[in-house]
Write a protein that holds these residues in place. Structure first.
Motif, PDB file in Angstrom:
ATOM      1  N   THR A  21      -4.916   5.172   0.061  1.00 42.15           N
ATOM      2  CA  THR A  21      -4.134   4.004  -0.359  1.00 42.15           C
ATOM      3  C   THR A  21      -2.953   3.733   0.558  1.00 42.15           C
ATOM      4  OG1 THR A  21      -2.896   5.437  -1.878  1.00 42.15           O
ATOM      5  CG2 THR A  21      -4.777   4.231  -2.777  1.00 42.15           C
ATOM      6  N   THR A  22      -2.945   4.329   1.740  1.00 40.29           N
ATOM      7  CA  THR A  22      -1.852   4.062   2.672  1.00 40.29           C
ATOM      8  C   THR A  22      -2.122   2.864   3.573  1.00 40.29           C
ATOM      9  OG1 THR A  22      -2.779   5.661   4.242  1.00 40.29           O
ATOM     10  CG2 THR A  22      -1.121   6.478   2.697  1.00 40.29           C
ATOM     11  N   SER A  23      -3.370   2.379   3.590  1.00 41.58           N
ATOM     12  CA  SER A  23      -3.694   1.214   4.417  1.00 41.58           C
ATOM     13  C   SER A  23      -4.923   0.534   3.835  1.00 41.58           C
ATOM     14  CB  SER A  23      -3.964   1.631   5.871  1.00 41.58           C
ATOM     15  OG  SER A  23      -5.175   2.341   5.966  1.00 41.58           O
ATOM     16  N   PRO A  24      -5.072  -0.770   4.061  1.00 45.44           N
ATOM     17  CA  PRO A  24      -6.227  -1.494   3.513  1.00 45.44           C
ATOM     18  C   PRO A  24      -7.548  -1.059   4.136  1.00 45.44           C
ATOM     19  CG  PRO A  24      -4.940  -2.912   4.959  1.00 45.44           C
ATOM     20  CD  PRO A  24      -4.141  -1.667   4.757  1.00 45.44           C
ATOM     21  N   GLU A  25      -7.512  -0.563   5.382  1.00 51.53           N
ATOM     22  CA  GLU A  25      -8.763  -0.130   6.001  1.00 51.53           C
ATOM     23  C   GLU A  25      -9.330   1.107   5.304  1.00 51.53           C
ATOM     24  OE1 GLU A  25      -6.496  -2.613   8.659  1.00 51.53           O
ATOM     25  OE2 GLU A  25      -5.983  -0.702   7.717  1.00 51.53           O
ATOM     26  N   ARG A  26      -8.479   2.036   4.899  1.00 54.62           N
ATOM     27  CA  ARG A  26      -8.952   3.269   4.258  1.00 54.62           C
ATOM     28  C   ARG A  26      -9.359   3.038   2.813  1.00 54.62           C
ATOM     29  NH1 ARG A  26      -4.076   5.350   6.788  1.00 54.62           N
ATOM     30  NH2 ARG A  26      -4.583   6.493   8.698  1.00 54.62           N
ATOM     31  N   CYS A  27      -8.732   2.076   2.165  1.00 50.49           N
ATOM     32  CA  CYS A  27      -8.999   1.850   0.737  1.00 50.49           C
ATOM     33  C   CYS A  27     -10.237   0.954   0.598  1.00 50.49           C
ATOM     34  CB  CYS A  27      -7.787   1.212   0.072  1.00 50.49           C
ATOM     35  SG  CYS A  27      -7.931   1.073  -1.713  1.00 50.49           S
ATOM     36  N   THR A  28     -11.377   1.585   0.490  1.00 49.88           N
ATOM     37  CA  THR A  28     -12.626   0.839   0.383  1.00 49.88           C
ATOM     38  C   THR A  28     -12.941   0.499  -1.073  1.00 49.88           C
ATOM     39  OG1 THR A  28     -13.915   2.872   0.203  1.00 49.88           O
ATOM     40  CG2 THR A  28     -13.496   2.026   2.426  1.00 49.88           C
ATOM     41  N   TRP A  54       0.830  -1.210   0.000  1.00 50.88           N
ATOM     42  CA  TRP A  54       0.000   0.000   0.000  1.00 50.88           C
ATOM     43  C   TRP A  54       0.857   1.249   0.000  1.00 50.88           C
ATOM     44  CZ3 TRP A  54      -4.618  -0.289  -1.632  1.00 50.88           C
ATOM     45  CH2 TRP A  54      -5.427  -1.391  -1.359  1.00 50.88           C
ATOM     46  N   ARG A  55       1.944   1.234   0.742  1.00 53.41           N
ATOM     47  CA  ARG A  55       2.845   2.388   0.725  1.00 53.41           C
ATOM     48  C   ARG A  55       3.467   2.582  -0.657  1.00 53.41           C
ATOM     49  NH1 ARG A  55       5.968   1.081   6.440  1.00 53.41           N
ATOM     50  NH2 ARG A  55       4.308   1.846   7.839  1.00 53.41           N
ATOM     51  N   ALA A  56       3.805   1.482  -1.291  1.00 49.64           N
ATOM     52  CA  ALA A  56       4.405   1.571  -2.621  1.00 49.64           C
ATOM     53  C   ALA A  56       3.416   2.133  -3.640  1.00 49.64           C
ATOM     54  CB  ALA A  56       4.899   0.196  -3.063  1.00 49.64           C
ATOM     55  N   ILE A  57       2.166   1.689  -3.579  1.00 48.54           N
ATOM     56  CA  ILE A  57       1.191   2.170  -4.548  1.00 48.54           C
ATOM     57  C   ILE A  57       0.860   3.650  -4.309  1.00 48.54           C
ATOM     58  CG2 ILE A  57      -0.914   1.575  -3.288  1.00 48.54           C
ATOM     59  CD1 ILE A  57      -2.161   0.715  -5.873  1.00 48.54           C
ATOM     60  N   THR A  58       0.914   4.090  -3.034  1.00 42.80           N
ATOM     61  CA  THR A  58       0.712   5.511  -2.750  1.00 42.80           C
ATOM     62  C   THR A  58       1.810   6.343  -3.391  1.00 42.80           C
ATOM     63  OG1 THR A  58      -0.379   5.004  -0.653  1.00 42.80           O
ATOM     64  CG2 THR A  58       0.499   7.219  -0.912  1.00 42.80           C
ATOM     65  N   GLY A  59       3.052   5.907  -3.223  1.00 48.44           N
ATOM     66  CA  GLY A  59       4.156   6.614  -3.866  1.00 48.44           C
ATOM     67  C   GLY A  59       4.045   6.590  -5.384  1.00 48.44           C
ATOM     68  N   TYR A  60       3.621   5.456  -5.930  1.00 51.73           N
ATOM     69  CA  TYR A  60       3.475   5.345  -7.388  1.00 51.73           C
ATOM     70  C   TYR A  60       2.428   6.321  -7.901  1.00 51.73           C
ATOM     71  CZ  TYR A  60       2.240   3.370 -11.927  1.00 51.73           C
ATOM     72  OH  TYR A  60       1.976   3.214 -13.264  1.00 51.73           O
ATOM     73  N   ARG A  61       1.308   6.428  -7.234  1.00 52.19           N
ATOM     74  CA  ARG A  61       0.230   7.318  -7.679  1.00 52.19           C
ATOM     75  C   ARG A  61       0.682   8.779  -7.658  1.00 52.19           C
ATOM     76  NH1 ARG A  61      -5.131   6.038  -7.183  1.00 52.19           N
ATOM     77  NH2 ARG A  61      -5.500   7.791  -5.771  1.00 52.19           N
ATOM     78  N   ILE A  62       1.418   9.155  -6.610  1.00 48.15           N
ATOM     79  CA  ILE A  62       1.878  10.550  -6.518  1.00 48.15           C
ATOM     80  C   ILE A  62       2.893  10.862  -7.610  1.00 48.15           C
ATOM     81  CG2 ILE A  62       3.124  12.173  -5.060  1.00 48.15           C
ATOM     82  CD1 ILE A  62       1.866  10.797  -2.641  1.00 48.15           C
ATOM     83  N   LEU A  63       3.863   9.961  -7.798  1.00 49.40           N
ATOM     84  CA  LEU A  63       4.892  10.204  -8.809  1.00 49.40           C
ATOM     85  C   LEU A  63       4.312  10.223 -10.218  1.00 49.40           C
ATOM     86  CD1 LEU A  63       7.821   8.012  -7.407  1.00 49.40           C
ATOM     87  CD2 LEU A  63       7.606  10.498  -7.346  1.00 49.40           C
TER      88      LEU A  63
END
Length: 432
Positions: free
Chosen positions: A72-79, A23-32
């Motif tokens: 997208t920083t954690s599975p709980e927030r990503c509904t 989830w941390r990786a996908i957050t960074g990917y989306r921002i970049l």
């Protein structure tokens, strides 16, 4: 299992090691990729047929990212609802490209408005729901790309296949990792339950089984009504040994349980310095908050006419709980000598203070142990060696090794590490 049947998320503990870094990786990917897409649109601004439309879409996408990047920083927030809207931004941007860009640029392979940012939406589905969710999201992106290009061009097909394969592959890997973590969690629970069962079995062996066996022997020797009491005690001893052993095959009769194991002895008996006198098994001490104990002090009472005790000239320190467990293991080994080596046998206790471990060797000059007898004893439910000696040492992170030559006696080496010590064989002796 029930949580999965009702659509609930797996426990957070099972997601930490695998999902959180993803989830941390996908957050960074989306921002970049958002920054990359903004730069790409800025450089191509003059080439769009309707540049304001491209700017409006990129503005909406930027606002969406600013408001939801923490999703997208954690599975709980990503509904699931968030993922659907996020995929809608990607698909909508692809379809909008045909309205704001020129036909020539589109047919020439110009990137869509969301460009590689689209893959972030697909990967979110893959991590959240596995390869099936990823396949659905990838298919939606593929259809949007085909509609935008109006033909199956080579570069379009390549991009579609790459997104589809990447999403499905990552989703499948995530599912396998989750299954592995669930298996590991179950294995750890079983191991903890097994260790607790062994601890209880040691206490039972050191008390109840010893008393039942003593009653059986004394009742048989006295005869009369006492013999019947002894027979009943023997039957209960066999039944309890079978229960403690965890459902092993029940021995055929009381005679079948005779094996090389710590022999029953009166628990109140103390060592009086004569060979063949019972030594009371030491009790398992509860872990102490701190402090240490001199191993020589807890083992010295075992010395007597039939037992020679050799010790270093300096204190041999171990935590108090570890020293108590070691003394209990030595007591069980001496009980074996008393019963199986005979009253005339002599035993030697040697304490060695190594840099990383304390080694206690118990040796006797008895007849030795027949090959395979220890394994047979454990199968029959005689758990003196398995639990009172080997189990105690294993719980301390140490080991127990047996060396026995028929007719030349038996040597038991008990190793307790100081702090953390590497596991494995010591002195090249075989492990029981």
């Amino acid at each position: 299992m029930a949580a999965r049947r009702h659509g609930k998320r797996p426990p957070k503990a099972l997601r930490m090691s695998v999902e959180l870094p993803l989830w941390r990786a996908i957050t960074g990917y989306r921002i970049l990729t958002l920054v990359y897409t903004l730069c790409q649109v800025a450089f191509s601004y003059r080439h769009y047929e309707h540049p304001l439309g491209a700017v409006a879409y990129m503005g909406a996408l930027t606002v969406w990212m600013a408001l939801t990047w923490r999703r997208t920083t954690s599975p709980e927030r990503c509904t699931r609802q968030f993922l659907i809207v996020d995929l809608g931004f990607a698909v909508g941007g692809i379809l909008l490209t045909s309205l704001v860009d020129t036909h020539a640029r589109i047919m020439g392979g110009a990137p869509t408005l969301p460009s590689i940012w689209t893959a972030g939406a697909v990967l979110g589905f893959a991590i959240k729901g596995g390869w099936r969710w990823a396949a659905v999201a990838s298919s939606a992106v593929a259809v949007a790309n085909l509609v935008e290009r109006e033909q199956l061009a080579r570069d379009t097909l390549r991009n579609v296949v790459l997104v589809w394969v990447a999403g499905v592959a990552i989703g499948y890997v995530v599912e396998v990792a989750r299954a592995s973590e669930r298996t590991l969690a179950r294995a750890l629970q079983i191991e903890a339950a097994t260790r607790e069962r062994e601890r209880l079995a040691r206490d039972i062996h050191d008390s109840v089984l010893q008393v039942l066996a003593m009653v059986q022997r004394r009742g048989t020797a006295i005869g009369g009504e006492a013999a019947e009491l002894g027979r009943m005690a023997g039957e209960q001893e066999v039944a309890l040994r079978t229960l403690v052993a965890g459902g092993l095959v029940r021995p055929a009769g009381a005679a079948a349980v005779a094996s090389y194991a710590p022999a029953p002895a009166p628990l109140a008996a103390a060592h009086d310095g004569t060979a063949g006198t019972a030594v009371a098994p030491a009790r398992s001490a509860p872990p102490s908050a701190g402090g240490s104990c001199d191993v020589r002090a807890v083992l010295a009472p075992f010395a007597g006419a039939g037992v020679t005790f050799s010790e270093p000239g300096a204190p041999v320190e171990l935590p108090a709980a570890a020293a108590a467990e070691l003394a209990a293991a030595v007591s069980a080994a001496l009980d074996n000598v008393r019963v199986h080596a005979g009253d005339g046998a002599h035993a030697w206790i040697l304490v060695e203070d190594e840099p990383h471990a304390v080694i206690v060797t118990v040796r006797d000059d008895g007849p030795g142990i027949p090959e395979g007898r220890l394994a047979d004893a454990e199968r029959e439910g005689r758990l003196g060696v398995a639990l009172s000696i080997r189990g105690r040492l294993r719980d301390l992170g140490g080991s127990a090794a047996w060396v026995s030559v028929p007719g030349q006696g038996t040597e038991v080496e008990l190793t307790v590490p100081k702090g953390t010590a590497p596991e494995g064989g010591r002195r090249g002796k075989s492990r029981a």
